[in-house]
Design a protein around this motif. Structure first.
Motif, mmCIF file in Angstrom:
data_model
loop_
_atom_site.group_PDB
_atom_site.id
_atom_site.type_symbol
_atom_site.label_atom_id
_atom_site.label_comp_id
_atom_site.label_asym_id
_atom_site.label_seq_id
_atom_site.Cartn_x
_atom_site.Cartn_y
_atom_site.Cartn_z
ATOM 1 N N ASP A 100 -7.956 6.861 3.974
ATOM 2 C CA ASP A 100 -7.002 5.850 3.495
ATOM 3 C C ASP A 100 -7.280 4.459 4.038
ATOM 4 O OD1 ASP A 100 -5.646 7.669 1.937
ATOM 5 O OD2 ASP A 100 -4.242 8.231 3.526
ATOM 6 N N VAL A 152 0.866 -1.180 0.000
ATOM 7 C CA VAL A 152 0.000 0.000 0.000
ATOM 8 C C VAL A 152 0.899 1.225 0.000
ATOM 9 C CG1 VAL A 152 -1.791 1.276 1.230
ATOM 10 C CG2 VAL A 152 -1.792 -1.227 1.273
ATOM 11 N N SER A 153 0.556 2.209 -0.819
ATOM 12 C CA SER A 153 1.380 3.405 -0.922
ATOM 13 C C SER A 153 0.497 4.597 -1.249
ATOM 14 C CB SER A 153 2.452 3.223 -2.004
ATOM 15 O OG SER A 153 3.231 4.396 -2.162
ATOM 16 N N TYR A 169 -0.860 7.919 6.263
ATOM 17 C CA TYR A 169 -2.154 7.392 5.845
ATOM 18 C C TYR A 169 -3.209 7.916 6.825
ATOM 19 C CZ TYR A 169 0.925 4.248 3.256
ATOM 20 O OH TYR A 169 1.893 3.731 2.428
ATOM 21 N N GLY A 172 4.878 -2.267 8.124
ATOM 22 C CA GLY A 172 5.170 -1.050 7.394
ATOM 23 C C GLY A 172 6.589 -0.593 7.601
ATOM 24 N N ILE A 215 -6.466 0.466 2.538
ATOM 25 C CA ILE A 215 -5.794 -0.471 3.442
ATOM 26 C C ILE A 215 -6.703 -1.662 3.735
ATOM 27 C CG2 ILE A 215 -4.809 -0.749 5.744
ATOM 28 C CD1 ILE A 215 -3.991 2.211 5.615
ATOM 29 N N LEU A 239 2.810 -1.360 4.402
ATOM 30 C CA LEU A 239 2.585 0.069 4.226
ATOM 31 C C LEU A 239 3.914 0.736 3.884
ATOM 32 C CD1 LEU A 239 0.322 0.719 7.353
ATOM 33 C CD2 LEU A 239 -0.406 0.124 5.038
ATOM 34 N N ALA A 248 6.309 4.928 7.688
ATOM 35 C CA ALA A 248 4.879 4.846 7.360
ATOM 36 C C ALA A 248 4.072 5.167 8.613
ATOM 37 C CB ALA A 248 4.532 3.465 6.833
ATOM 38 N N ILE A 273 0.171 5.723 10.257
ATOM 39 C CA ILE A 273 -1.293 5.734 10.253
ATOM 40 C C ILE A 273 -1.740 6.806 11.234
ATOM 41 C CG2 ILE A 273 -3.358 4.465 10.932
ATOM 42 C CD1 ILE A 273 -2.071 1.951 9.872
#
Length: 703
Positions: A65, A50-51, A93, A109, A69, A87, A113, A115
């Protein structure tokens, strides 16, 4: 047939069987000759990426986001050749809803990265950032390597420690690993686990959360190590009615906020806590006790709360809050045969080791509790305004608890070495000797207190390498079996979809939502929160006092358009045994106003926010505030005694109102009509037997 639908498969069964076999044979051969490639074009091996750029399999745009995900996590669950969602960093995100993870999944991740909870998210209590995909529970899950930003300051309309925005939450799950994470600035817990087993929490950095870094409830087989935790609102590591636990090699401190570094709680008689070990930790300037241990509630056998082992820890200036009675090194009550040995206590406030009850709520049942304290170094204990004058040992519960003190090294404790206890084998050491023990390794080796002087991790603290990650590759046979199983599953769905005759009376599905919280409201303890009791109760007892309850279920898996055919709220009655009541108990269900799971009491719906009416505010089925026409009712005769079964209340109308969003889901308020000599009790969601806990069974009509 009551409006449900049932799919009827028709046709020539022999022809269909032959066709099925031929189709399976064809697909298997095609699969073996021409192996397919996974849908995500950039996947590497078993990993889906995921990017926020254009190099990932699932591309996020910095808003909502969790959608991409969750699609990636669902893809891994649906395609068992994949195991991992990665991630990519450096990316942030931003999520506006929970991330849902399934069984046999790794969510990992890059360290860059992040969240991040969106600004002003407005989520209800107990809605976490990351949680399980299946409400019934999941297994074999790993979360590792990235950052979670709880975005506290941009969601400051919510209070800390009230169940908002927990970062990770699992229920009825097993084999959970969370490691190498950076979690910070949240309103709630870092990892909260309830009724689960085999939990590992390690190599994490946790900074200023709104509750506990790790909070484990009614679970077993828990290990936490190599974590660096700075507390803000509650404790660093905490267990409640949980057994087979080891906390080791952690550093826990505070910046003038929070509670104990480590918290051990036993409440009531239903669970055993006889295998808990705390060792090699550094407790550094915690706000209250370095370690708080408490057993309380209804009477229990001492065999169910015993043999706690606390050793080789360093307590440095723990208990810096001058207004907390439970400041100090170790504060404990209600555990039998606790062994405290080879620790060093340096500069603790109030008392290094104390028997205390924090409040009346935490009173230990009975008496005769013994704590063994030996071979510890206790030095430089400082006075505290409320916790004590700077004692090495303080037995504030001398009528029910006692110390056995052996060969401890004591020096420079401001208030003296003992308060309401004594020893004939402890040694009052010269401060110079203690200093030399700290500096001279060879001297320590020959000393009785050498192990204590070397206790605890040292700064700078280095996280150990992952000691548990073991990668295993599948062999050809297991891959073939999995592929074949997926083909059969596909064919079952394919042929079911070919059925064209539908009887619209029998197709339905049943949903069993999990309990978020059930809280007792007790008139005689009007300011006490009873969220973790093993029972809920209603009515008025013969010795006085009224009891009511509020209970909340998670309905987030239901859609606004779902039509409820039937919803039943069920309680397992168990008390009073072998005794009739002078009055019938008429159980009633109402819609409560919004309440806080962490703080609801007889007098308050939230912390420092009272109900308008003591004992709870509610609406009846006619939308009348404090009305007396319940949504559901059932009568249990006063001549009847518990008969080992559930009692059901039809709450279809109220659940439909919640699901359709007519009202916010605030759960159910349960009370007895009359409330006079009609006290009864049911098992709660914290009861050890899951087959006797409260249930909400929802039968949905299909569209």
């Amino acid at each position: 047939m009551s409006g449900k639908m049932k799919i009827l498969l028709r046709g020539n069964r022999k022809i269909r069987l032959i066709f099925n076999i031929m189709f399976i044979f064809l697909i298997v051969n095609i699969t073996l000759v021409f192996p397919s490639t996974p849908s995500p074009s950039t996947s590497s091996g078993t990993i889906v990426s995921v990017s926020t750029g254009d190099s990932g399999d699932f591309i996020c745009d910095g808003s909502d986001d969790q959608v991409e995900i969750n699609n990636a996590l669902a893809y891994v669950v649906d395609n068992s050749e994949f195991t991992t969602v990665h991630l990519k960093g450096p990316n942030t995100y931003v999520i506006s809803d929970s991330i849902l993870i399934g069984s046999n999944t790794v969510l990992e991740g890059d360290s860059t990265a992040v969240i991040k909870l969106e600004d002003k998210a407005g989520w209800p209590t107990e809605k976490p950032v990351i949680t399980q995909m299946e409400s019934a529970g999941i297994h074999d899950v790993t979360i590792k390597g990235f950052e979670i930003d709880g975005n506290h300051d941009n969601n400051d309309e919510k209070g800390r420690g009230k169940g908002y925005y927990n970062l990770i939450h699992f229920l009825n799950s097993e084999n959970i690993q969370v490691h190498n994470m950076y979690m910070h600035d949240s309103h709630g817990d870092g990892l909260k686990v309830v009724k689960s087993s085999n939990i590992q929490f390690y190599n994490n950095t946790v900074y200023k959360l709104g509750h506990d870094a790790l909070y484990v409830i009614y679970s077993s087989n828990v290990e936490a190590w190599n974590n660096k935790i700075t507390c803000r609102t509650n404790s660093g590591l905490r267990i409640y009615n949980t057994n087979h636990v080891i906390f080791h090699n952690n550093i826990i401190d505070s910046e003038g906020e929070g509670g104990a570094g480590i918290e051990i709680q036993k409440d009531g008689s239903s669970t055993i806590m006889n295998d808990v070990e705390i060792c090699n930790n550094l407790l550094d300037e915690t706000n209250t006790a370095g370690i708080w241990v408490t057993g309380y509630g209804p009477e229990y056998s001492k065999d169910s709360a015993k043999d706690l082992y606390i050793h080789h820890n360093k307590f440095y200036k723990t208990g810096i809050n001058q207004n907390a009675d439970w400041s100090g090194g170790i504060v404990l009550n209600g555990f039998q045969n606790t062994l405290i040995e080879n620790n060093i206590f340096d500069g603790c406030y109030g008392a290094a080791i104390a028997h205390k009850e924090v409040t009346d709520e935490f009173a230990a049942p009975g008496s005769g509790y013994t704590t063994v304290v030996k071979n510890n170094v206790i030095i430089n204990t400082q006075p505290s305004y409320t916790a004590g004058e700077g004692y090495a040992m303080y037995n504030k519960l001398r009528s029910t608890h006692s110390f056995v003190l052996k060969n401890n090294c004591l020096s420079n404790n401001t208030g003296g070495n003992y308060k309401y206890t004594s020893s004939t084998s402890d040694v009052e050491a010269d401060p110079e000797l203690v200093t030399n023990l700290g500096k001279n390794e060879s001297l320590r080796e020959d000393s009785l207190w050498g192990e204590a002087m070397s206790a605890g991790p040292k700064r700078p603290y280095q996280i150990e390498e992952n000691k548990t990650q073991i990668e295993q590759e599948e062999d050809t046979e297991s891959i073939f079996k999995r592929i074949f199983s997926k083909i059969v599953s596909f064919l079952n769905r394919f042929f079911s979809s070919l059925s064209i005759d539908v009887d619209e009376t029998d197709r339905f599905k049943t949903v069993l939502p999990s309990v978020v919280s059930d809280n007792r409201l007790k008139e005689e303890s009007p300011n006490t929160t009873f969220r973790e009791s093993e029972y809920i109760d209603v009515g008025k007892s013969s010795d006085g006092g009224i009891y009511r309850d509020v209970i909340l279920f998670d309905l987030s898996s239901l859609n606004k358009t779902d039509h409820i055919n039937k919803a039943e709220l069920s309680f397992f009655w168990y008390y009073p045994e072998n005794r009739m009541r002078s009055e019938d108990t008429v159980l009633e269900v109402y819609r409560p106003v919004k309440w806080c799971e962490e703080h609801a009491t007889w007098e308050e719906k939230e912390s420092k926010i009272p109900w308008n009416n003591s004992g709870g505010d509610w609406y009846d089925i006619n939308e009348v505030l404090q009305g007396n026409t319940p949504y559901a009712t059932i009568t249990i005769s006063g001549e009847q005694t518990p008969d080992n079964r559930y009692y059901d209340l039809d709450v279809t109308e109220l659940v439909q109102e919640y699901v359709s969003k007519k009202y916010e889901n605030t759960g159910f308020l349960i009370k007895a009509r009359g409330e006079n000599e009609n006290y009864i009790a049911f098992y709660s969601s914290n009861w050890q037997n899951k087959n006797q806990r409260p249930q909400l069974s929802i039968e949905l009509n299909s569209p």
